[in-house]
Design a protein around this motif. Structure first.
Motif, PDB file in Angstrom:
ATOM      1  N   GLY A  92       0.797  -1.067  -0.344  1.00  0.00           N
ATOM      2  CA  GLY A  92       0.039  -0.018   0.585  1.00  0.00           C
ATOM      3  C   GLY A  92       0.370   0.949   0.003  1.00  0.00           C
ATOM      4  N   ILE A  93       0.328   2.213  -0.599  1.00  0.00           N
ATOM      5  CA  ILE A  93       1.183   3.566  -1.260  1.00  0.00           C
ATOM      6  C   ILE A  93       0.209   4.648  -0.777  1.00  0.00           C
ATOM      7  CG2 ILE A  93       2.886   5.759  -2.215  1.00  0.00           C
ATOM      8  CD1 ILE A  93       3.413   2.460  -3.577  1.00  0.00           C
ATOM      9  N   PHE A  94       0.242   5.598  -0.136  1.00  0.00           N
ATOM     10  CA  PHE A  94      -1.268   6.855   0.346  1.00  0.00           C
ATOM     11  C   PHE A  94      -0.232   7.826   0.436  1.00  0.00           C
ATOM     12  CE2 PHE A  94      -2.726   9.656   3.125  1.00  0.00           C
ATOM     13  CZ  PHE A  94      -4.251   9.875   2.466  1.00  0.00           C
ATOM     14  N   ASN A  95      -0.899   9.020  -0.529  1.00  0.00           N
ATOM     15  CA  ASN A  95      -0.047  10.021  -0.176  1.00  0.00           C
ATOM     16  C   ASN A  95      -1.055  11.186  -0.703  1.00  0.00           C
ATOM     17  OD1 ASN A  95       2.975  11.362  -1.004  1.00  0.00           O
ATOM     18  ND2 ASN A  95       1.637  12.412  -2.226  1.00  0.00           N
ATOM     19  N   ALA A  96      -0.932  12.086   0.393  1.00  0.00           N
ATOM     20  CA  ALA A  96      -2.296  13.189  -0.238  1.00  0.00           C
ATOM     21  C   ALA A  96      -1.000  14.969   0.142  1.00  0.00           C
ATOM     22  CB  ALA A  96      -2.689  12.984   1.896  1.00  0.00           C
ATOM     23  N   ILE A  97      -1.626  15.781  -0.420  1.00  0.00           N
ATOM     24  CA  ILE A  97      -0.940  16.908   0.073  1.00  0.00           C
ATOM     25  C   ILE A  97      -2.319  17.904   0.637  1.00  0.00           C
ATOM     26  CG2 ILE A  97       0.398  18.702  -1.046  1.00  0.00           C
ATOM     27  CD1 ILE A  97       1.580  16.702  -3.195  1.00  0.00           C
ATOM     28  N   THR A  98      -1.589  18.299   1.580  1.00  0.00           N
ATOM     29  CA  THR A  98      -2.877  19.932   1.384  1.00  0.00           C
ATOM     30  C   THR A  98      -2.172  20.962   2.086  1.00  0.00           C
ATOM     31  OG1 THR A  98      -1.876  19.865   4.235  1.00  0.00           O
ATOM     32  CG2 THR A  98      -3.570  18.494   2.858  1.00  0.00           C
ATOM     33  N   ASN A  99      -2.764  21.674   0.512  1.00  0.00           N
ATOM     34  CA  ASN A  99      -2.394  23.682   0.715  1.00  0.00           C
ATOM     35  C   ASN A  99      -1.735  24.419   2.629  1.00  0.00           C
ATOM     36  OD1 ASN A  99      -1.372  25.516  -0.838  1.00  0.00           O
ATOM     37  ND2 ASN A  99      -4.093  26.249  -0.966  1.00  0.00           N
ATOM     38  N   ILE A 109       2.243   7.311   3.110  1.00  0.00           N
ATOM     39  CA  ILE A 109       2.180   6.503   4.324  1.00  0.00           C
ATOM     40  C   ILE A 109       2.775   4.707   3.192  1.00  0.00           C
ATOM     41  CG2 ILE A 109       0.714   4.468   5.610  1.00  0.00           C
ATOM     42  CD1 ILE A 109      -1.810   6.758   5.821  1.00  0.00           C
ATOM     43  N   LEU A 110       3.643   4.308   3.661  1.00  0.00           N
ATOM     44  CA  LEU A 110       4.122   2.931   2.830  1.00  0.00           C
ATOM     45  C   LEU A 110       4.102   1.724   3.725  1.00  0.00           C
ATOM     46  CD1 LEU A 110       5.902   1.568   0.802  1.00  0.00           C
ATOM     47  CD2 LEU A 110       7.807   1.851   1.922  1.00  0.00           C
ATOM     48  N   VAL A 111       3.340   0.694   3.741  1.00  0.00           N
ATOM     49  CA  VAL A 111       3.212  -0.842   3.547  1.00  0.00           C
ATOM     50  C   VAL A 111       3.512  -2.043   2.935  1.00  0.00           C
ATOM     51  CG1 VAL A 111       1.193  -1.921   4.871  1.00  0.00           C
ATOM     52  CG2 VAL A 111       1.036   0.577   4.783  1.00  0.00           C
TER      53      VAL A 111
END
Length: 717
Positions: A283-290, A316-318
Motif C-alpha cells: 500500500g502507498i498513500f500520499n496526500a498534499i494539503t495547502n 504512508i508505505l505498507v
C-alpha cells in the motif's frame, strides 16, 4: 391457492441495509482465506458492497459499480446480480480456485444462513468460506474509470464585519481516477477533491486534557484503507480536517483574529494498494494539503495574514505479508513533510499476527519508532504484545503495551499520551447454542494495571466485568460494571504535576429492541461515582425508531447526562494548577428523517442540538504532593462554561446512472461558547437558534465513466 411469504422491503439509500431482508455473494478470488469482497442486495433492490480483511473486519466504505435487479411475486422474491470482472481483482491463471459463500438474511426472525457454514465459535469469517473450483479461461480486464465532478456553493454567515462579505459563492471541479495497474494492484486518485457535503462532526464541550477523536465521513479516506490502518498509526482526519500543527507565533497579544482557517484544503490524494498471488500486500498513500492562513488585525487596524499550517505532504508505505493460518507480518511507515522551517515527522512499525492451525490460539504485537525532526530532534519507541485463545466458548487474552516518554505518532495518527506501561488480562465465556429463553449469551471480565516508564511510577488499576444476552423475542440486554482504584494522574493538571485522583466506580444497563418492528425503542442507564465529595454522574439515553412504511422512517435520540460535585482541573495561575468542584449538565438531542423515492433516490435530514455547561462551586489549589487544598487567591471569574451547538444536514441524492450521482446539500450550523450559564434547556435552545447561523447550499454532480464502456461504444460506431 395463493401463497404469500412475508419479508421486509425497507427502501433506503445505497450502502444501507435498513430493516430489510437481503441475499449476498462473498468471493475471495485469490483463495487466501484472508481477503474478500461482498455484494448484497435487499428485497427492495438496494445495493450494498463491502471488503473483508483477514480478521473478519467488514469495510462497508468500499464501493464497486455493478448491476442487480429484484423480482417480487406471490412466492417471495428473487434477485439477479451482474458483477463485472472489473469490480474484482484476480489472477490471470488458466485454471483458478476462488473462495465463495452465499448468505440469506430474514429480518423478521433475525436469522442469517450461509451456503458454507460459518461457526460463531471460530474466529474469522473469510477463513470459513467454501471452495469454487475449476474456473477456466477468464482474463482480468483493463480496470480504468474516471469520475469527474463539478460543484457549486453559496454560503451565508452574518459576520457584519467591514471588508468581509456575509454571502460568498464558489465553484469547484475535480476528478477521481481508478486504474488497475495489473491483476492485483489498483491506483485510486482524487484531484482537487470536494468534501463539503459530508455530515458535520458532532462537536462537544471537552473538559479533558486530551483531544476528541471524530469519525471520518470523507469517502476517499474510508474506502479501501484496511492496509493503511495497520498498527493504528493513521488518523485520516489529520489530512485537511484536524491538522496537528498550528503556528500562532505570528499573532501578537494585541492582535485580533478576523478570520481563522481551521481546515487545510486537500489538493490531491493517491492510494495504490493490492496483494500479489503470493500474499504480499503493498500500500502507498500520499496526500498534499495547502497552507492555512489566519487573518489578524493589529491595534492600528492594519490587516495581515499569518501562516498557521504550511504546505504539507502526508505519506504512508505498507508491506503486509500473508502467512499460513490467517497470520501476517507487516511493515508500515508514515511520513509528514512540511514546507519551510516547520518540523517533519516519521513513524515506523513492524507488526506480526500469528495463529495456530485451527485459528484457536494467537499471538500478535509489534514495535514502533517515532522520529521528529526540526530545530530539535526527538526519537521515541513503543511496543505491544498480545496473546491468548480466540475461538471456542471460553476465551482469554493477555496484553502489554509500552511507550516511552518520547514516542509521538500524533502528526498522522491519533494519540493522547505516552510514557506508560499498560498490562491487561481478560477472560470471556460465550454461549452460541440457543436455550429455552435466549439465543446467545456472552460474559467477560478484565483487569488493567498501568505504570509510567520514566520514572516508573504507579498510574492506575481497574477492573471491568459484564454480560450480554439476546433473548428469544430478539431483544437484547447488557449490564456492565467497572471499578478504578486511586491513581496518579499526570495529565489532568496540564503542567506535568501529579494529581492524586480518587477511586471511582460505575454500572450500566443497556437495552436493545427487536429492530425488525416498525416501531422500536431502547437505550441505557448508567451511574458513576467519584469518591471525593461524593461526586455523582448519571446518564439516561433513549432512542426511538419509527418506520411509517417502506419509504419513510424517523429516528429520535435523547441523551441527558447530569454531573454533581465532580472535581477536575479548571484553570491555571502561572505555574499553579487550579481545580474546582462543579455541577454539569449535558443534553444532546438529535432527530433524523429519511424519505426514499426509489432505491436510487432519497433525501435525508439530520438535526442535532448539543448543550453542555460547567457551573463551578468551590475552587482548590493542587499541592506538590498531588492532593487538593482550599484556594485562597483572588476571585476566579470567567471559568464557568456554557456551550451550544446546532446543526442541520439535509442531503438529497440521486444515482442517475451506475456510479453517477447528483446530490444537493443544505447545511445550517451555529455555535456559542460563553462563560455565563443558564440551567434551563429551553433558554439554551432559543439562544442557539437566535445566534448567527452559518447557512450553505451546494450542488454536486459526479459522473462515472468506464473506459471499457467507452471502447465498446466506439466499436459500435
Amino acid at each position: 391457492m395463493t401463497i404469500r411469504i412475508a419479508f421486509h422491503t425497507n427502501w433506503v439509500s445505497r450502502d444501507n441495509i435498513g430493516n430489510a431482508d437481503f441475499i449476498s455473494i462473498i468471493v475471495d478470488p485469490f483463495y487466501d482465506k484472508m481477503n474478500g469482497n461482498g455484494f448484497f442486495v435487499t428485497a427492495a433492490g438496494v445495493q450494498f458492497d463491502a471488503k473483508y480483511s483477514q480478521v473478519g473486519d467488514e469495510d462497508p466504505n468500499w464501493n464497486a459499480v455493478w448491476e442487480s435487479a429484484v423480482k417480487i411475486d406471490n412466492l417471495g422474491w428473487t434477485c439477479e446480480m451482474k458483477i463485472p470482472y472489473s469490480a474484482l481483482r484476480f489472477s490471470g491463471k488458466d485454471v483458478q480456485n476462488w473462495g465463495l459463500n452465499f448468505s440469506r438474511r430474514i429480518q423478521r426472525t433475525n436469522i442469517q444462513t450461509f451456503w458454507n457454514f460459518v461457526n460463531p465459535t471460530v474466529n474469522g469469517f473469510i477463513n470459513q468460506e467454501g471452495l469454487w473450483t475449476g474456473i477456466k479461461d477468464i482474463k482480468p480486464p483493463l480496470r480504468l474509470s474516471f469520475s469527474p465532478y463539478i460543484s457549486a456553493y453559496v454560503n451565508h454567515y452574518p459576520a457584519n464585519i467591514p471588508g468581509v462579505k456575509n454571502t460568498t459563492s464558489r465553484f469547484n471541479g475535480g476528478m477521481d481516477v481508478k486504474y488497475g495497474i495489473n491483476n492485483s494492484f489498483t491506483l485510486d486518485m482524487t484531484l482537487v477533491p470536494d468534501f463539503g457535503q459530508v455530515q458535520s462532526d458532532n462537536r462537544i464541550l471537552n473538559l479533558t486534557p486530551f483531544e476528541v477523536k471524530f469519525n471520518e465521513n470523507r469517502q476517499f479516506f474510508t474506502e479501501g484503507t484496511e492496509l493503511f490502518n495497520k498498527g493504528d498509526l493513521f488518523y485520516s482526519k489529520r489530512i485537511g480536517s484536524i491538522p496537528s500543527y498550528y503556528n500562532y507565533s505570528g499573532v501578537g497579544q494585541n492582535d485580533k483574529i478576523i478570520k481563522d482557517q481551521k481546515e487545510a484544503k486537500v489538493l490531491n490524494a493517491t492510494k495504490i494498494s493490492g496483494r500479489t498471488a503470493k500474499g504480499l500486500g503493498i500500500g502507498i498513500f500520499n496526500a498534499i494539503t495547502n497552507g492555512m492562513q489566519t487573518e489578524v488585525e493589529d491595534a492600528n487596524g492594519n490587516l495581515r495574514e499569518v501562516e498557521t499550517q504550511p504546505l504539507t505532504n502526508y505519506n504512508i508505505l505498507v508491506f503486509d505479508q500473508s502467512l499460513k493460518n490467517n497470520s501476517s507480518a507487516t511493515f508500515i511507515h508514515t511520513n509528514v513533510l512540511r514546507q519551510g522551517s516547520a518540523y517533519d515527522a516519521n513513524v515506523s512499525a513492524l507488526l506480526f499476527n500469528l495463529n495456530n492451525k485451527g485459528n484457536k490460539y494467537f499471538i500478535n504485537g509489534g514495535a514502533k519508532m517515532s522520529y521528529l525532526r526540526g530545530e530539535e530532534t526527538s526519537t521515541g519507541y513503543s511496543y505491544s504484545l498480545r496473546l491468548g485463545k480466540q475461538s471456542g466458548n471460553f476465551t482469554w487474552s493477555y496484553n502489554q503495551v509500552l511507550a516511552d516518554d518520547k514516542f509521538d505518532p500524533s502528526d498522522m495518527g491519533f494519540f493522547t499520551n505516552n510514557n506508560f506501561l499498560d498490562q491487561r488480562v481478560g477472560f470471556g465465556y460465550n454461549v452460541f447454542k440457543p436455550s429455552k429463553w435466549y439465543n446467545e449469551w456472552q460474559s467477560w471480565f478484565s483487569t488493567t494495571y498501568s505504570r509510567r516508564v520514566n520514572p516508573g511510577d504507579y498510574q492506575s488499576y481497574g477492573i471491568e466485568t459484564g454480560s450480554y444476552v439476546r433473548f428469544k423475542n430478539l431483544w437484547s440486554a447488557e449490564i456492565n460494571a467497572n471499578y478504578n482504584a486511586k491513581r496518579n494522574d499526570f495529565y489532568e493538571a496540564r503542567n506535568g504535576q501529579v494529581y492524586k485522583a480518587p477511586e471511582n466506580f460505575g454500572i450500566g444497563l443497556y437495552i436493545n429492541p427487536n429492530r425488525a418492528k416498525a416501531y422500536n425503542f431502547g437505550g441505557n442507564i448508567r451511574y458513576f461515582e467519584q469518591q471525593l465529595f461524593k461526586g455523582k454522574e448519571y446518564n439516561f439515553y433513549l432512542f426511538q425508531n419509527f418506520r411509517l412504511n417502506d419509504k419513510v422512517a424517523f429516528g429520535l435520540d435523547l441523551n441527558f447526562n447530569p454531573n454533581y460535585n465532580y472535581v477536575n482541573w479548571v484553570t491555571s495561575q502561572g505555574s499553579q494548577a487550579i481545580f474546582s468542584r462543579y455541577d454539569r449538565r449535558t443534553v444532546e438531542n438529535s432527530f433524523d428523517a429519511k424519505y426514499t423515492f426509489t432505491n436510487l433516490m432519497g433525501v435525508t435530514v439530520v438535526l442535532r442540538h448539543y448543550w453542555s455547561d460547567r457551573r463551578n462551586k468551590e475552587f482548590y489549589l493542587l499541592k506538590p504532593d498531588g492532593n487538593l487544598t482550599d484556594y485562597q487567591g483572588p476571585a476566579l471569574t470567567g471559568t464557568d462554561r456554557n456551550y451550544n451547538v446546532f446543526n442541520i444536514d439535509l442531503i438529497y441524492t440521486w444515482q442517475f446512472a451506475p456510479g453517477s450521482t447528483l446530490s444537493v446539500s443544505y447545511k445550517d450550523a451555529a455555535e456559542t461558547y460563553d462563560s455565563y450559564f443558564t440551567q434551563r434547556y429551553n433558554r439554551n435552545l432559543n439562544g442557539i437558534l437566535s445566534a448567527p447561523q452559518n447557512n450553505s447550499l451546494s450542488v454536486k454532480v459526479l459522473y462515472f465513466v468506464d473506459y471499457l464502456d467507452l471502447k465498446k461504444k466506439r466499436k459500435r460506431v
